[in-house]
Design an enzyme around this catalytic site. Structure first.
Site, PDB file in Angstrom:
ATOM      1  N   CYS A 110       0.917  -1.082  -0.126  1.00 11.64           N
ATOM      2  CA  CYS A 110       0.013  -0.006   0.059  1.00 11.64           C
ATOM      3  C   CYS A 110       0.925   1.222   0.041  1.00 11.64           C
ATOM      4  CB  CYS A 110      -0.834   0.025   1.336  1.00 11.64           C
ATOM      5  SG  CYS A 110      -1.970  -1.633   1.285  1.00 11.64           S
ATOM      6  N   ALA A 112       1.332   4.410  -1.894  1.00 13.85           N
ATOM      7  CA  ALA A 112       1.266   5.708  -2.206  1.00 13.85           C
ATOM      8  C   ALA A 112       1.155   6.617  -0.934  1.00 13.85           C
ATOM      9  CB  ALA A 112       0.073   5.989  -3.257  1.00 13.85           C
ATOM     10  N   GLY A 114       4.362   7.028  -1.516  1.00 18.07           N
ATOM     11  CA  GLY A 114       5.827   6.778  -1.764  1.00 18.07           C
ATOM     12  C   GLY A 114       6.789   7.017  -1.078  1.00 18.07           C
ATOM     13  N   ASN A 115       6.579   7.568   0.227  1.00 20.30           N
ATOM     14  CA  ASN A 115       7.906   7.959   1.168  1.00 20.30           C
ATOM     15  C   ASN A 115       8.669   6.726   1.496  1.00 20.30           C
ATOM     16  OD1 ASN A 115       7.768  10.699   1.191  1.00 20.30           O
ATOM     17  ND2 ASN A 115       5.871  10.761   2.379  1.00 20.30           N
ATOM     18  N   LYS A 116       7.809   5.782   1.770  1.00 17.53           N
ATOM     19  CA  LYS A 116       8.347   4.565   2.369  1.00 17.53           C
ATOM     20  C   LYS A 116       9.147   3.820   1.117  1.00 17.53           C
ATOM     21  CE  LYS A 116       5.397   4.414   6.307  1.00 17.53           C
ATOM     22  NZ  LYS A 116       4.584   5.154   5.919  1.00 17.53           N
ATOM     23  N   ASP A 134      -0.755   0.394  -5.276  1.00 17.00           N
ATOM     24  CA  ASP A 134      -1.633   1.481  -4.614  1.00 17.00           C
ATOM     25  C   ASP A 134      -3.135   1.351  -5.219  1.00 17.00           C
ATOM     26  OD1 ASP A 134      -1.321   3.411  -2.210  1.00 17.00           O
ATOM     27  OD2 ASP A 134      -3.026   3.850  -3.242  1.00 17.00           O
ATOM     28  N   ARG A 139      -3.436   9.003  -6.229  1.00 18.39           N
ATOM     29  CA  ARG A 139      -2.146   8.782  -5.082  1.00 18.39           C
ATOM     30  C   ARG A 139      -1.166   8.058  -6.188  1.00 18.39           C
ATOM     31  NH1 ARG A 139      -3.512   9.452   0.459  1.00 18.39           N
ATOM     32  NH2 ARG A 139      -1.668   8.039   0.967  1.00 18.39           N
ATOM     33  N   ASP A 181       1.726  -1.079   4.892  1.00 17.55           N
ATOM     34  CA  ASP A 181       1.452   0.118   5.745  1.00 17.55           C
ATOM     35  C   ASP A 181      -0.055   0.611   5.052  1.00 17.55           C
ATOM     36  OD1 ASP A 181       2.102   2.665   7.065  1.00 17.55           O
ATOM     37  OD2 ASP A 181       2.472   3.429   5.220  1.00 17.55           O
ATOM     38  N   CYS A 233      -0.366   4.331  11.220  1.00 20.74           N
ATOM     39  CA  CYS A 233      -0.369   5.609  11.912  1.00 20.74           C
ATOM     40  C   CYS A 233      -1.561   5.682  12.828  1.00 20.74           C
ATOM     41  CB  CYS A 233      -0.064   6.894  11.176  1.00 20.74           C
ATOM     42  SG  CYS A 233      -1.307   7.301   9.636  1.00 20.74           S
TER      43      CYS A 233
HETATM   44  N1  SAM Z   1       3.145   3.661   2.427  1.00 19.57           N
HETATM   45  C1  SAM Z   1       2.733   5.087   2.070  1.00 19.57           C
HETATM   46  C2  SAM Z   1       3.916   5.893   2.244  1.00 19.57           C
HETATM   47  O1  SAM Z   1       4.663   5.840   3.221  1.00 19.57           O
HETATM   48  O2  SAM Z   1       4.087   6.944   1.506  1.00 19.57           O
HETATM   49  C3  SAM Z   1       1.453   5.369   2.876  1.00 19.57           C
HETATM   50  C4  SAM Z   1       0.316   4.684   2.639  1.00 19.57           C
HETATM   51  S1  SAM Z   1      -1.222   5.050   3.242  1.00 19.57           S
HETATM   52  C5  SAM Z   1      -1.096   4.681   4.899  1.00 19.57           C
HETATM   53  C6  SAM Z   1      -2.375   3.528   2.802  1.00 19.57           C
HETATM   54  C7  SAM Z   1      -2.538   3.785   1.412  1.00 19.57           C
HETATM   55  O3  SAM Z   1      -3.147   2.387   1.079  1.00 19.57           O
HETATM   56  C8  SAM Z   1      -3.319   4.495   0.757  1.00 19.57           C
HETATM   57  O4  SAM Z   1      -2.497   5.287  -0.234  1.00 19.57           O
HETATM   58  C9  SAM Z   1      -4.555   3.880  -0.101  1.00 19.57           C
HETATM   59  O5  SAM Z   1      -4.834   4.252  -1.394  1.00 19.57           O
HETATM   60  C10 SAM Z   1      -3.730   2.320  -0.327  1.00 19.57           C
HETATM   61  N2  SAM Z   1      -4.771   1.206  -0.471  1.00 19.57           N
HETATM   62  C11 SAM Z   1      -5.898   1.171   0.370  1.00 19.57           C
HETATM   63  N3  SAM Z   1      -6.267  -0.136  -0.124  1.00 19.57           N
HETATM   64  C12 SAM Z   1      -5.573  -0.502  -0.796  1.00 19.57           C
HETATM   65  C13 SAM Z   1      -5.764  -2.014  -1.394  1.00 19.57           C
HETATM   66  N4  SAM Z   1      -6.576  -2.689  -1.245  1.00 19.57           N
HETATM   67  N5  SAM Z   1      -4.540  -2.204  -2.320  1.00 19.57           N
HETATM   68  C14 SAM Z   1      -3.626  -1.441  -2.429  1.00 19.57           C
HETATM   69  N6  SAM Z   1      -3.448  -0.125  -1.795  1.00 19.57           N
HETATM   70  C15 SAM Z   1      -4.393   0.233  -0.909  1.00 19.57           C
END
Ligand code: SAM
Length: 307
Positions: A110, A112, A114-116, A134, A139, A181, A233
């Site tokens: 998951c 976007a 994309g920092n991690k 994602d 995103r 994440d 978070c």
């Molecule tokens: N890891 C990211 C970073 O550090 O930049 C932050 C991730 S954010 C907490 C959670 C992400 O999960 C969101 O961008 C959301 O669109 C994505 N997401 C939610 N359900 C998902 C799924 N079933 N498959 C893939 N991505 C999903």
């Protein structure tokens, strides 16, 4: 009120993007811009006491610089050129604790914005393969920009629901590490207003926890997986310790929790035997956003040393 008081103390963390530069060069750059470098911090109290145009090297993470909370670096050349990433300290923990060696195949499930992922690419030195997913098209577009600016190569980014990614696809047969994440209530984000917190109703939490359990279990089904980091978070036990406990139970003795960053002061809530292996972060205790991290490893093969 307590949350906003604590939030105002969270410093500005700056992760040096080692794909483009190194810590010493970034320190020199800031010194030339009139900042005073105070060396490596010895305690969280030192971070708390930062003021004016002063900065420190973080005590826990090797490529993290710490500035007073009011410091705005969004227009700084180092940021606009991708040499530094403005990323909270707690959010730097998942990739650091996953710690794949260069050349590894890694999934960021998951991913976007994309920092991690960019942190993972830096740890891999752009060697190996990252499969990033994602579900949200906007995103994903933002993430493309971020990864390009950060100089990330060797990352296949797909706009796809991770739950529909087939673990048996030969493409993923060498995936040994997964960073997970997922979407969460965001209750640990200290910049949020009180109104948003109220949105975490019992039903919403239940729905999020259900998704988190499904996606964690799906991640564990990748056949070559050795090590996985689960992070949120969120401050809610339902999205953190309870998710980890339920999925570990489901998988029987196939996976175990390993101590995540044993010297980190703030541990998982005592929800089940071993939950202290998880770590937590908070403005009051670790001068970061509220965060949760669990590190899981496959039991059969020799386990790597905990970090
Ligand atoms: N890891 C990211 C970073 O550090 O930049 C932050 C991730 S954010 C907490 C959670 C992400 O999960 C969101 O961008 C959301 O669109 C994505 N997401 C939610 N359900 C998902 C799924 N079933 N498959 C893939 N991505 C999903």
């Amino acid at each position: 009120k307590a949350v906003s008081a604590a939030a105002s103390q969270v410093p500005r963390y700056v992760r040096v993007n080692t794909l483009k530069t190194c810590v010493d060069d970034v320190i020199d750059f800031f010194k030339r811009q009139g900042y005073a470098y105070l060396g490596k911090a010895a305690s969280v109290e030192e971070l708390k006491a930062l003021s004016g145009k002063k900065f420190l090297l973080d005590l826990h993470l090797p490529e993290l610089l710490v500035f007073p909370s009011q410091t705005d670096l969004h227009d700084n050349l180092l940021y606009t050129s991708g040499h530094i990433i403005l990323q909270d300290k707690a959010s730097c923990l998942p990739a650091f604790l996953l710690g794949p060696v260069a050349g590894s195949h890694v999934i960021d499930a998951c991913a976007a914005p994309g920092n991690k992922t960019s942190h993972l690419a830096a740890i891999l030195k752009n060697k190996g393969q990252i499969f990033a997913f994602d579900v949200d098209p906007k995103r994903v577009a933002t993430m493309n920009t971020l990864l390009t600016r950060a100089g990330v190569t060797g990352c296949q980014l797909a706009q796809q629901d991770f739950l529909t990614v087939d673990p048996r696809d030969p493409k993923y047969s060498r995936v040994t590490h997964i960073l997970l994440d997922p979407s969460c209530s965001g209750s640990g984000m200290v910049t949020r207003g009180p109104g948003e917190e109220a949105a975490s109703s019992a039903e919403r939490l239940q729905a999020l926890a259900g998704f988190q359990r499904r996606v964690l279990s799906h991640a564990l089904s990748f056949p070559a997986l050795q090590r996985l980091v689960y992070s949120t978070c969120s401050l809610h036990q339902e999205e953190n310790e309870d998710v980890v406990q339920a999925v570990l139970q489901e998988w029987g003795s196939a996976f175990r929790l390993v101590p995540a960053f044993p010297s980190w002061p703030c541990r998982g809530l005592t929800a089940f035997s071993g939950s202290e292996n998880c770590l937590r972060a908070s403005p009051a205790e670790t001068l970061t956003h509220g965060f949760f991290v669990a590190v899981l490893e496959r039991c059969k093969e020799g386990a790597a040393a905990p970090r």
